[in-house]
Design a protein around this motif. Structure first.
Motif, PDB file in Angstrom:
ATOM      1  N   VAL A  11      22.267  -1.075   1.265  1.00 16.15           N
ATOM      2  CA  VAL A  11      21.963  -1.327   2.678  1.00 16.15           C
ATOM      3  C   VAL A  11      20.755  -2.248   2.802  1.00 16.15           C
ATOM      4  N   ARG A  12      20.933  -3.404   3.444  1.00 21.00           N
ATOM      5  CA  ARG A  12      19.821  -4.321   3.674  1.00 21.00           C
ATOM      6  C   ARG A  12      19.446  -4.245   5.145  1.00 21.00           C
ATOM      7  N   PHE A  13      18.205  -4.358   5.430  1.00 19.54           N
ATOM      8  CA  PHE A  13      17.809  -4.339   6.831  1.00 19.54           C
ATOM      9  C   PHE A  13      17.062  -5.623   7.165  1.00 19.54           C
ATOM     10  N   HIS A 271      13.789 -18.367   6.618  1.00 20.28           N
ATOM     11  CA  HIS A 271      14.986 -17.944   7.351  1.00 20.28           C
ATOM     12  C   HIS A 271      16.208 -17.905   6.447  1.00 20.28           C
ATOM     13  N   ASP A 272      16.357 -18.937   5.620  1.00 18.10           N
ATOM     14  CA  ASP A 272      17.480 -18.952   4.671  1.00 18.10           C
ATOM     15  C   ASP A 272      17.407 -17.751   3.737  1.00 18.10           C
ATOM     16  N   ILE A 278      19.931 -10.236   4.155  1.00 18.27           N
ATOM     17  CA  ILE A 278      20.727  -9.337   5.002  1.00 18.27           C
ATOM     18  C   ILE A 278      22.222  -9.518   4.788  1.00 18.27           C
ATOM     19  N   SER A 279      22.640 -10.704   4.314  1.00 14.66           N
ATOM     20  CA  SER A 279      24.081 -10.880   4.084  1.00 14.66           C
ATOM     21  C   SER A 279      24.472 -10.382   2.698  1.00 14.66           C
ATOM     22  N   ARG A 289      25.929 -18.258   5.465  1.00 10.29           N
ATOM     23  CA  ARG A 289      24.889 -18.445   6.484  1.00 10.29           C
ATOM     24  C   ARG A 289      24.958 -17.301   7.505  1.00 10.29           C
ATOM     25  N   GLU A 290      25.987 -16.452   7.418  1.00  9.96           N
ATOM     26  CA  GLU A 290      26.180 -15.384   8.401  1.00  9.96           C
ATOM     27  C   GLU A 290      25.874 -14.036   7.794  1.00  9.96           C
ATOM     28  N   PRO A 291      25.344 -13.067   8.513  1.00 11.26           N
ATOM     29  CA  PRO A 291      24.867 -13.211   9.875  1.00 11.26           C
ATOM     30  C   PRO A 291      23.511 -13.918   9.912  1.00 11.26           C
ATOM     31  N   MET A 292      23.273 -14.692  10.909  1.00  9.76           N
ATOM     32  CA  MET A 292      22.020 -15.422  10.998  1.00  9.76           C
ATOM     33  C   MET A 292      20.864 -14.463  11.241  1.00  9.76           C
ATOM     34  N   HIS A 293      19.749 -14.816  10.635  1.00  5.68           N
ATOM     35  CA  HIS A 293      18.567 -14.004  10.844  1.00  5.68           C
ATOM     36  C   HIS A 293      17.902 -14.417  12.162  1.00  5.68           C
TER      37      HIS A 293
END
Ligand code: G3P
Ligand code: MG
Length: 360
Positions: A11-13, A271-272, A278-279, A289-293
């Motif tokens: 799980v990433r947050f 951001h990248d 998170i992805s 690139r999804e989901p975008m931060h």
């Protein structure tokens, strides 16, 4: 278990904040970690033995250089005992990459400690000559050369000049701190006052060949108790000398902190990185690139130099939040309002502790 499919399920947050670390005077002095630095970085991982377990997005944002980002990432991993990805490393000369197309099929001079030529080639420059090789094409160009005991006597093939169409330089890149100042000041003056070829006359009316500096730090903290002269001091020396010549004053471009573009680039990189966290891309899922931060609420710049690290974060403005340590260039108690830090701490460990508590 450590299987790839299990890792992907990890799980990433989303963190609403990120950190940019200065290197010299914050994490390292010379090649040695500043006490508390490895411990501070370990806090940013769920499991600091796995690069995939990065929990808080962070980058290294240094004005130093002389090696490729990939080589520096490996070196930092060893020095600081955390797994560092090449994408996490922004060096003073990183923006030179964007200039490679401008110098397509043109010969450029690479100056500075380490492997300045390999750095430029890694960015796509296709005709790069290292200062050490360049000087061998011109007999007696260094008037003091024979008094330098480290100079090897010239071998016969050393003196063979490169093909004529390549011998003219289209630009000079000071990639890292110059080692032999007296030689490099002389040769750069020769290049800039000619049309890119030492010993020839400049073409009247033609602009000086361009010169780029990776950074403009007057000084920086290394192993000696007080700061050492940096690339900015070399630039001042060159400018003072060059401007005594009858030619027009020196035109130059400097990169590095405190330039706004450096902080904007750092935001993109963070951001990248965050999007990858998170992805799940860092734990083995395909890069996406999804989901975008979402935009960060805070990006902390932890630095030791008020006139680069702190000033730059102030110029960039929110979400940048400058934190000044007392382990490098700055050792005082109070600080001029011009460079005002959001927080002054003893060292990087206290800085990370402050951030984690502030972010709750
Ligand atoms: O040569 C390195 C120096 O100019 C600055 O390094 O990491 O303090 O930005 P840093
Ligand atoms: Mg520093």
């Amino acid at each position: 278990g450590g299987s790839r499919s299990e890792s992907v399920l990890h799980v990433r947050f989303v963190t609403h904040f990120a950190i940019a670390f200065d290197i010299d005077g914050v994490l390292l002095r010379g090649g040695t970690p500043i006490p508390g630095a490895p411990a501070a970085l370990r806090l940013l991982y769920d499991d600091p033995t796995l690069p995939a377990q990065l929990r808080i997005p962070y980058i290294f944002l240094t004005n130093g250089g002389g090696t490729t980002e990939a080589a520096r990432a490996l070196e930092l991993s060893k020095q600081l005992h955390v797994p560092v990805l090449p994408d996490q490393v922004i060096l003073g000369h990183t923006p030179f990459r964007k200039l490679a197309d401008l110098f397509r099929n043109q010969r450029v001079l690479a100056v500075g400690k380490g492997e300045p030529d390999a750095v430029l080639r890694s960015y796509g420059f296709d005709h790069v000559v290292h200062m050490d090789s360049f000087v061998k094409e011109f007999e007696n160009i260094d008037g003091l050369g024979r008094f330098k005991p480290w100079n090897q006597p010239l071998k016969e093939d050393d003196a063979t000049p490169a093909a004529d169409h390549l011998s003219k330089l289209a630009g000079v890149f000071v990639v890292s701190d110059p080692v032999d100042w007296s030689r490099d000041l002389q040769v750069i003056c020769d290049v800039l006052r000619s049309d890119g070829k030492p010993g020839t006359e400049a073409v009247p009316g033609r602009p000086q060949p361009p010169i780029f500096f990776a950074a403009d730090d007057y000084d920086y903290q290394s192993t000696f108790p007080v700061p050492r002269l940096g690339m900015g001091a070399f630039r001042i020396a060159l400018e003072s000398i060059y401007n005594r010549l009858p030619s027009a004053p020196l035109q130059y471009v400097s990169y590095g902190k405190p330039q706004l573009t450096v902080y904007k680039h750092a935001e993109h990189v963070l951001h990248d990185l965050s999007t990858q966290i998170i992805s799940g891309a860092l734990v083995g899922a395909p890069k996406t690139r999804e989901p975008m931060h979402p935009p960060f609420e805070s990006i902390y710049m932890i630095g030791d130099n008020p006139s680069t690290d702190i000033l730059g974060a102030r110029i960039a403005g929110p979400p940048w939040f400058p934190i000044l340590t007392r382990t490098g260039c700055y050792r005082g108690q109070s600080i001029s309002r011009l460079y005002e830090a959001g927080k002054v701490v003893e060292d990087v460990e206290e800085a990370v502790d402050f951030i984690i508590r502030r972010e709750g």
